[in-house]
Design a protein around this motif. Structure first.
Motif, PDB file in Angstrom:
ATOM      1  N   PHE A  48       1.514  -3.627 -11.801  1.00 35.70           N
ATOM      2  CA  PHE A  48       2.161  -4.402 -12.866  1.00 35.70           C
ATOM      3  C   PHE A  48       3.494  -3.757 -13.191  1.00 35.70           C
ATOM      4  CE2 PHE A  48       3.174  -5.208 -17.295  1.00 35.70           C
ATOM      5  CZ  PHE A  48       3.064  -6.579 -17.362  1.00 35.70           C
ATOM      6  N   PRO A  49       4.557  -4.535 -13.351  1.00 32.97           N
ATOM      7  CA  PRO A  49       4.645  -5.966 -13.056  1.00 32.97           C
ATOM      8  C   PRO A  49       4.846  -6.216 -11.569  1.00 32.97           C
ATOM      9  CG  PRO A  49       6.727  -5.156 -13.943  1.00 32.97           C
ATOM     10  CD  PRO A  49       5.807  -3.986 -13.915  1.00 32.97           C
ATOM     11  N   THR A  70       6.634  -3.270  -8.186  1.00 31.60           N
ATOM     12  CA  THR A  70       8.037  -3.005  -8.531  1.00 31.60           C
ATOM     13  C   THR A  70       8.234  -1.709  -9.314  1.00 31.60           C
ATOM     14  OG1 THR A  70       7.758  -4.326 -10.526  1.00 31.60           O
ATOM     15  CG2 THR A  70       8.625  -5.478  -8.589  1.00 31.60           C
ATOM     16  N   THR A  71       7.138  -1.111  -9.828  1.00 34.84           N
ATOM     17  CA  THR A  71       7.249   0.161 -10.567  1.00 34.84           C
ATOM     18  C   THR A  71       6.105   1.080 -10.146  1.00 34.84           C
ATOM     19  OG1 THR A  71       5.887  -0.712 -12.350  1.00 34.84           O
ATOM     20  CG2 THR A  71       8.274  -0.939 -12.612  1.00 34.84           C
ATOM     21  N   ASP A  72       6.162   2.334 -10.608  1.00 31.61           N
ATOM     22  CA  ASP A  72       5.087   3.328 -10.373  1.00 31.61           C
ATOM     23  C   ASP A  72       4.739   3.449  -8.888  1.00 31.61           C
ATOM     24  OD1 ASP A  72       4.333   3.958 -13.251  1.00 31.61           O
ATOM     25  OD2 ASP A  72       4.107   1.776 -13.217  1.00 31.61           O
ATOM     26  N   GLN A  73       5.783   3.410  -8.045  1.00 30.61           N
ATOM     27  CA  GLN A  73       5.520   3.385  -6.604  1.00 30.61           C
ATOM     28  C   GLN A  73       5.057   4.730  -6.041  1.00 30.61           C
ATOM     29  OE1 GLN A  73       9.337   1.688  -6.163  1.00 30.61           O
ATOM     30  NE2 GLN A  73       8.593  -0.303  -5.517  1.00 30.61           N
ATOM     31  N   ASP A 110       4.213  -0.810  -0.662  1.00 35.05           N
ATOM     32  CA  ASP A 110       4.246  -1.531  -1.941  1.00 35.05           C
ATOM     33  C   ASP A 110       4.225  -3.044  -1.746  1.00 35.05           C
ATOM     34  OD1 ASP A 110       4.430   0.803  -3.617  1.00 35.05           O
ATOM     35  OD2 ASP A 110       6.427   1.088  -2.769  1.00 35.05           O
ATOM     36  N   ARG A 111       3.881  -3.486  -0.554  1.00 28.97           N
ATOM     37  CA  ARG A 111       3.759  -4.915  -0.282  1.00 28.97           C
ATOM     38  C   ARG A 111       2.299  -5.219   0.039  1.00 28.97           C
ATOM     39  NH1 ARG A 111       3.735  -7.577   4.830  1.00 28.97           N
ATOM     40  NH2 ARG A 111       4.166  -9.806   4.641  1.00 28.97           N
ATOM     41  N   MET A 112       1.776  -6.283  -0.577  1.00 23.33           N
ATOM     42  CA  MET A 112       0.380  -6.640  -0.338  1.00 23.33           C
ATOM     43  C   MET A 112       0.292  -8.137  -0.064  1.00 23.33           C
ATOM     44  SD  MET A 112      -2.926  -5.634  -2.649  1.00 23.33           S
ATOM     45  CE  MET A 112      -2.278  -6.112  -4.247  1.00 23.33           C
ATOM     46  N   VAL A 113      -0.569  -8.492   0.887  1.00 20.90           N
ATOM     47  CA  VAL A 113      -0.838  -9.909   1.154  1.00 20.90           C
ATOM     48  C   VAL A 113      -2.254 -10.195   0.654  1.00 20.90           C
ATOM     49  CG1 VAL A 113      -1.131 -11.663   2.939  1.00 20.90           C
ATOM     50  CG2 VAL A 113       0.715  -9.988   3.135  1.00 20.90           C
TER      51      VAL A 113
END
Length: 631
Positions: A48-49, A70-73, A110-113
């Motif tokens: 989130f977010p 988009t954050t806390d990566q 950081d990308r998820m499907v």
């Protein structure tokens, strides 16, 4: 004591699994209601977010949507293939959940499907002006699959599943073929013996692999040899990571692997042997895709009362099904190894499939119910693992105490010692690091390979040290995070700095000397990570330092390991550090140097830690004597 039977034992297992199911479901409900969003993000259970990307139908005809964190990566998350998730939007003060459950298809950084139902409000997700999030959901499907597996085993009559059930639960000796042992000059004698036992087993064989003894190497060899005798085998493990690891090793040997489910590491090599990629690459896929597209369009433009609509739809569906069956048959026909998780073996793609041999890796980390899921498809079972390392995760203390944590591998080791082979030569650790674990957990039967016996980074270095930390340093930070000891965390990194300074920056970077910092408590891990990020000293070395829980280091190794034990109190309370299998994993990750930080007054009230402390002290004294003789 009342007479027990396999059926009664399995009924007991089912009852304990129900207790675990309700405990976990209730814990998830409470946690969802009470936890703050920031805390859930920190735990790695929520993104989130989100930024929402494109949506599309994948090769399995599932509607998928792409989301980006988009954050806390820098926070390690717990999302992986197959896990159920829920989307929510964040009006103040409480999140509002969408009324559908989705499933992770794959994650890459950081990308998820995520696969969603066809009815999901895709356009709203892509265009909402409110902030969106996604969080892990309670995994109902895995439990349903395990309950179903236990029910099938209990109902089994006059078939191979019934025979295996009765054999596994009784000490009747398992059967073996007799033939002259095959020679594998590239394996050591204990590995060679294990491969031969696998080939001879009619019912079951167990490869017991202590840390660093080449369990995967042995298992890959056993699978490779089995494929000289059988057209196809089923290979399963508890975790996606373990399935990936063994699949990759088999592919390197030239074996055609079909991986059901998506890998945890998304790269071209790993993806190339997944079912999804192979399906897309099939020559008939383009035609199938165009038929599926026509079906979707026909659904959208259905004319009321149109007579030939149903005929058209039936014709297209029948053609699509025919193509799917043909592609499937070809993909499964070409593959020599079908690889998936234990729960993944219930996938509809495997419906009707039968195999002679099932290999279960990480068998000591799987609940017994999960191990039974693939067993219904096979005639014999080979288990590999180490019941002296990490056990399965059980949340209910009552179910754990009543025996839910006892795995099928442990049951078989007890009932069928004739089917067990111990791998007895380890290739990872300096002899003095390995010796304590070998003596305590493996009856002194594990030896070091000569070439690594004396491996070390610095001359005359003591391979194991125990650094004493102050009493009363620990703090409690909530059920889900456990405990933290900030003073000890700072001391841990000071010790690492001193050791790095001794070795020298140029050498560390040139030789890529890697370090693992382990703590049993998640809060301590996060605090240690925070300190390392903040400290400029560690900047050049960040790619060489991993900080994680014991579970996060399972199956891994590093040149240097530091363990922060955290517990420090006047009562000698050590909580779940009493589970010694976790400590066995922690102390056996180190190749050349192991540094334990802990308060001896607290820890040594337990006999295991007292013995460990005395062992390390004896090494220090022996080293001091040698130093004196040299000078």
């Amino acid at each position: 004591m009342p007479q027990t039977t396999p059926i009664l034992e399995l009924q007991r297992q089912r009852m304990l699994l129900e207790i675990e199911y309700f405990t976990e479901k209730e814990a998830y409900r409470k946690f969802t209601e009470n936890r703050g969003l920031a805390r859930s993000v920190k735990r790695g259970d929520t993104w989130f977010p989100l930024r929402v990307g494109k949506s599309y139908y994948n090769s399995l005809n599932q509607l998928c949507i792409e989301v980006f964190r988009t954050t806390d990566q820098d926070i390690e998350h717990n999302f992986e293939f197959g896990r159920p998730v829920q989307f929510f939007k964040q009006p103040t003060p409480n999140p509002s959940y969408y009324n559908f459950t989705a499933t992770v298809s794959y994650v890459d950084g950081d990308r998820m499907v995520v696969a969603v139902p066809d009815t999901a409000p895709i356009i709203e997700l892509q265009n909402t002006d409110q902030q969106l999030g996604v969080q892990l959901s309670f995994d109902e499907t895995s439990y349903r699959t395990m309950f179903d597996a236990l029910d099938r085993v209990m109902r089994a009559k006059n078939n191979r599943l019934a025979e295996l059930r009765d054999l596994f639960y009784k000490p009747t000796p398992s059967q073996f073929y007799t033939f002259s042992p095959l020679s594998f000059p590239w394996l050591n004698p204990t590995q060679e013996n294990a491969v031969n036992m696998v080939l001879r087993a009619k019912d079951v064989a167990i490869v017991h692999g202590p840390p660093g003894t080449g369990k995967t190497t042995t298992l890959v060899e056993a699978i490779f040899e089995t494929l000289h005798r059988e057209p196809q085998v089923l290979v399963c493990a508890q975790s996606n990571m373990a399935v990936d690891w063994i699949s990759e090793r088999l592919v390197d040997r030239g074996v055609n692997v079909l991986r059901i489910g998506n890998p945890t590491r998304v790269n071209d090599k790993m993806l190339s042997f997944t079912y999804e990629r192979r399906f897309e690459a099939h020559p008939d896929y383009e035609l199938l895709w165009s038929i599926r597209k026509a079906i979707r369009e026909l659904r959208q433009h259905r004319k009321r009362g149109s007579e030939n609509w149903h005929q058209k739809m039936d014709r297209l569906k029948s053609r699509a099904a025919e193509l799917e069956i043909r592609i499937n048959a070809e993909l499964f026909g070409e593959a020599r190894v079908i690889a998936c998780t234990l729960v993944g073996s219930a996938n509809r793609l495997l419906e009707g499939q039968k195999y002679n041999t099932l290999f279960i890796d990480e068998a000591a980390q799987a609940l017994e119910a999960a191990s039974w899921i693939p067993i219904r498809r096979v005639r014999r079972v080979i288990l590999a693992g180490d019941h002296c390392q990490l056990p399965p995760t059980v949340k209910s203390l009552a179910a754990l105490k009543a025996g839910l944590g006892k795995t099928l591998m442990e049951r078989l080791v007890e009932n069928h010692p004739e089917a067990v082979t111990l791998l007895g030569v380890q290739y990872r650790m300096n002899e003095e690091i390995m010796r304590f674990s070998s003596d305590w957990f493996y009856g002194g039967k594990v030896q070091s390979a000569p070439q690594i016996k004396h491996r070390s980074i610095l001359d005359y270095d003591i391979p194991m040290e125990w650094i004493e930390t102050d009493v009363d340093g620990e703090e409690f930070v909530g059920e889900s995070f456990g405990r933290i000891n900030k003073k000890e965390a700072e001391q841990t990194l000071d010790i690492l700095k001193k050791y790095f300074t001794k070795i020298g920056k140029a050498r560390i970077l040139e030789e890529r000397i890697d370090v693992g910092v382990i703590s049993p408590y998640r809060a301590q891990v996060q605090y240690l990570r925070h300190l390392v990020r903040r400290d400029g000293f560690f900047k050049p070395y960040r790619s060489l330092i991993s900080i994680n829980t014991v579970d996060g280091f399972q199956g891994q190794e590093r040149d240097v390991i530091l363990i922060s034990l955290v517990r420090s109190n006047d009562d000698g309370q050590i909580g779940f550090l009493r589970d010694l299998r976790r400590m066995n994993v922690a102390i056996t990750r180190a190749r050349m140097k192991l540094i334990i930080l802990g308060n001896p007054d607290t820890m040594t009230r337990h006999p295991f830690y007292r013995k460990l402390y005395e062992y390390v002290e004896a090494l220090r004294e022996a080293s001091a004597d040698t130093e004196e003789q040299r000078s």
